[in-house]
Motif scaffolding. Structure first.
Motif, mmCIF file in Angstrom:
data_model
loop_
_atom_site.group_PDB
_atom_site.id
_atom_site.type_symbol
_atom_site.label_atom_id
_atom_site.label_comp_id
_atom_site.label_asym_id
_atom_site.label_seq_id
_atom_site.Cartn_x
_atom_site.Cartn_y
_atom_site.Cartn_z
ATOM 1 N N LEU A 158 0.866 -1.379 0.058
ATOM 2 C CA LEU A 158 -0.182 0.173 -0.305
ATOM 3 C C LEU A 158 0.655 1.408 0.305
ATOM 4 O O LEU A 158 0.653 1.971 -0.776
ATOM 5 C CB LEU A 158 -1.186 -0.151 0.988
ATOM 6 C CG LEU A 158 -1.662 -0.524 0.530
ATOM 7 C CD1 LEU A 158 -2.922 -1.534 2.938
ATOM 8 C CD2 LEU A 158 -3.213 -0.558 0.242
ATOM 9 N N LYS A 159 1.724 0.784 0.604
ATOM 10 C CA LYS A 159 2.703 2.613 0.591
ATOM 11 C C LYS A 159 3.639 2.782 -0.522
ATOM 12 O O LYS A 159 3.743 4.110 -1.569
ATOM 13 C CB LYS A 159 3.855 1.826 2.645
ATOM 14 C CG LYS A 159 4.659 3.798 2.095
ATOM 15 C CD LYS A 159 5.815 2.781 3.349
ATOM 16 C CE LYS A 159 6.930 3.993 3.553
ATOM 17 N NZ LYS A 159 7.847 3.967 4.495
ATOM 18 N N GLU A 160 4.180 1.588 -0.695
ATOM 19 C CA GLU A 160 4.833 2.171 -2.394
ATOM 20 C C GLU A 160 3.729 1.791 -3.666
ATOM 21 O O GLU A 160 4.619 2.176 -4.698
ATOM 22 C CB GLU A 160 5.716 1.356 -2.474
ATOM 23 C CG GLU A 160 6.460 0.807 -0.933
ATOM 24 C CD GLU A 160 8.050 2.287 -0.854
ATOM 25 O OE1 GLU A 160 7.781 2.839 -2.109
ATOM 26 O OE2 GLU A 160 7.745 2.700 -0.001
ATOM 27 N N ASN A 161 2.240 1.617 -3.278
ATOM 28 C CA ASN A 161 1.427 1.672 -4.543
ATOM 29 C C ASN A 161 2.426 -0.060 -5.593
ATOM 30 O O ASN A 161 2.280 -0.119 -6.710
ATOM 31 C CB ASN A 161 1.413 2.498 -5.325
ATOM 32 C CG ASN A 161 0.428 2.468 -6.709
ATOM 33 O OD1 ASN A 161 -0.357 1.601 -6.144
ATOM 34 N ND2 ASN A 161 0.307 3.016 -7.310
ATOM 35 N N ILE A 162 2.003 -0.879 -5.367
ATOM 36 C CA ILE A 162 3.152 -2.015 -5.824
ATOM 37 C C ILE A 162 1.859 -2.986 -5.693
ATOM 38 O O ILE A 162 1.023 -3.470 -5.166
ATOM 39 C CB ILE A 162 4.130 -2.749 -5.080
ATOM 40 C CG1 ILE A 162 5.572 -2.024 -4.595
ATOM 41 C CG2 ILE A 162 4.456 -4.372 -5.085
ATOM 42 C CD1 ILE A 162 6.204 -2.471 -3.924
ATOM 43 N N GLY A 163 1.597 -3.798 -6.879
ATOM 44 C CA GLY A 163 0.774 -4.761 -7.496
ATOM 45 C C GLY A 163 0.408 -6.105 -7.237
ATOM 46 O O GLY A 163 0.078 -6.985 -7.040
ATOM 47 N N PHE A 164 2.490 -5.944 -7.164
ATOM 48 C CA PHE A 164 2.956 -7.919 -6.756
ATOM 49 C C PHE A 164 4.011 -7.636 -5.758
ATOM 50 O O PHE A 164 4.953 -7.670 -6.637
ATOM 51 C CB PHE A 164 3.431 -8.239 -8.642
ATOM 52 C CG PHE A 164 3.802 -10.035 -8.597
ATOM 53 C CD1 PHE A 164 3.972 -10.387 -7.168
ATOM 54 C CD2 PHE A 164 3.908 -10.847 -9.733
ATOM 55 C CE1 PHE A 164 5.319 -11.870 -7.555
ATOM 56 C CE2 PHE A 164 4.736 -11.830 -9.874
ATOM 57 C CZ PHE A 164 4.981 -12.726 -9.300
ATOM 58 N N VAL A 173 1.830 -12.039 -2.377
ATOM 59 C CA VAL A 173 0.411 -11.591 -2.548
ATOM 60 C C VAL A 173 0.035 -10.722 -4.001
ATOM 61 O O VAL A 173 1.421 -9.910 -4.548
ATOM 62 C CB VAL A 173 0.209 -10.749 -1.193
ATOM 63 C CG1 VAL A 173 -0.816 -9.539 -1.028
ATOM 64 C CG2 VAL A 173 0.225 -11.229 0.580
ATOM 65 N N LEU A 174 -0.959 -10.160 -4.308
ATOM 66 C CA LEU A 174 -1.567 -9.723 -5.287
ATOM 67 C C LEU A 174 -2.327 -8.882 -4.632
ATOM 68 O O LEU A 174 -2.859 -8.961 -4.580
ATOM 69 C CB LEU A 174 -1.312 -10.770 -6.728
ATOM 70 C CG LEU A 174 -0.796 -12.217 -6.909
ATOM 71 C CD1 LEU A 174 -1.159 -12.529 -8.266
ATOM 72 C CD2 LEU A 174 1.162 -11.022 -8.334
ATOM 73 N N ASP A 175 -2.502 -7.857 -5.852
ATOM 74 C CA ASP A 175 -2.995 -6.398 -5.826
ATOM 75 C C ASP A 175 -4.039 -6.851 -6.973
ATOM 76 O O ASP A 175 -3.676 -5.857 -8.302
ATOM 77 C CB ASP A 175 -2.848 -5.176 -5.700
ATOM 78 C CG ASP A 175 -4.100 -3.915 -5.069
ATOM 79 O OD1 ASP A 175 -4.777 -4.007 -5.199
ATOM 80 O OD2 ASP A 175 -3.391 -2.755 -4.433
#
Length: 250
Positions: A110-116, A158-160
Motif C-alpha cells: 500500500l505504501k509503495e503502490n505495488i501490485g505484486f 500477494v497480488l493486488d
C-alpha cells in the motif's frame, strides 16, 4: 475495517498431516481482515473434517469442495474466482506463515503502490523444525530475471487486483505458479521482494534428488510449452536457473 480484505487461497488434497498447522498460522496473523478459501480437490483423508472444524469456529474460513479431482491449477483458480478480497495471497497446505507476514506485506504494498510482492522463505524439515537455509528474495525481479531464477515461492506471494487486474493460473499440471508470475510480469514491470523470511517452506518426502529432477523437468516444460521459448533461449536461461537453484540450497 480500514484494512483491505485479503483472500488467501489454499488448494487441499490429502493434507491431513499438516493442514491444521497451516490454518492456525493464518489465524495467528496480526493482520486480521482476511478470508481463507480452502479448495478441497476430492481428498480421501480427513482433510474435509479438519476444514469443517475450523470453519465452524471462524467465519473467515470458507470451504469449497470440487466435484472431481482436478489438480492444483483448477483448485487455485476456483479459489481465485470465489475470492472477495482486493488482495490475493497463497499458502500451500503444508507451509507456515510468520505472524506478521500479511501485516508487513500489505503495509509495504500500500505504501509503495505495488501490485505484486513476495518474500524470502525459510526451509523447514518435514517435522516442522526450521533450518538455517533461507531462499532470499531480491529487491525486485522482472520477466527475464524470473526465467533465470525461479525464486518466487507460491506461499510468499500477494497480488493486488486493483493494480494488476483479474488473473488466473494456466492449466498445466505442474509449475502453474511460476507460469502465472511470468504471465503477470509480461505487463507488470517488476515483482518486489521483501528480504525477511516470512514463510516457512516445508520439505516433504524422502527423496530430495527425485524432487530436484521433477523441478528441472517442470521448469523446462514451462520454458518450452508454456512460455513458448525457442530451444536456444530455453537452454540459455535454463543454465542460469540451475546455477541459481544450487545457490538457493546452499
Amino acid at each position: 475495517m480500514n484494512e483491505p480484505l485479503v483472500s488467501i487461497i489454499t488448494p487441499v488434497y490429502n493434507a491431513e498431516r499438516f493442514l491444521e498447522d497451516t490454518i492456525k498460522s493464518v489465524q495467528k496473523q496480526s493482520y486480521k481482515n482476511w478470508e481463507l478459501v480452502l479448495v478441497d480437490d476430492c481428498s480421501k483423508d480427513s482433510s474435509s473434517e479438519i476444514i469443517e472444524k475450523f470453519q465452524n469456529s471462524d467465519d473467515r474460513i470458507r470451504y469449497i469442495k470440487l466435484e472431481k479431482n482436478s489438480g492444483a491449477a483448477i483448485s487455485r483458480n476456483t479459489g481465485i474466482k470465489n475470492a472477495n478480497g482486493r488482495f490475493i495471497a497463497f499458502v500451500d497446505s503444508d507451509d507456515l506463515w510468520e505472524e506478521t507476514k500479511l501485516e508487513k506485506q500489505i503495509e509495504y504494498m500500500l505504501k509503495e503502490n505495488i501490485g505484486f510482492s513476495f518474500t524470502s522463505y525459510r526451509y523447514m524439515r518435514e517435522n516442522g523444525e526450521k533450518t538455517n537455509k533461507v531462499a532470499k528474495a531480491p529487491k525486485k525481479i522482472d520477466y527475464e530475471g524470473l526465467l533465470k531464477n525461479t525464486i518466487i515461492g507460491c506461499s510468499t506471494v500477494v497480488l493486488d487486483r486493483k493494480i494488476i487486474g483479474d488473473f488466473e493460473m494456466p492449466l498445466v499440471k505442474r509449475g502453474q505458479d511460476t507460469a502465472t508470475w511470468l504471465k503477470i510480469l509480461r505487463t507488470e514491470k517488476y515483482a518486489y521482494g521483501i528480504e525477511e523470511p516470512l514463510v516457512n517452506y516445508r520439505i516433504v518426502g524422502n527423496s530430495l534428488s527425485s524432487n530436484k529432477i521433477k523441478a528441472l523437468k517442470r521448469t523446462w516444460n514451462t520454458y518450452r510449452n508454456v512460455e513458448g521459448l525457442g530451444l536456444f533461449k530455453s537452454m540459455y536461461v535454463f543454465c542460469f536457473y540451475v546455477v541459481n537453484a544450487i545457490r538457493k540450497r546452499l
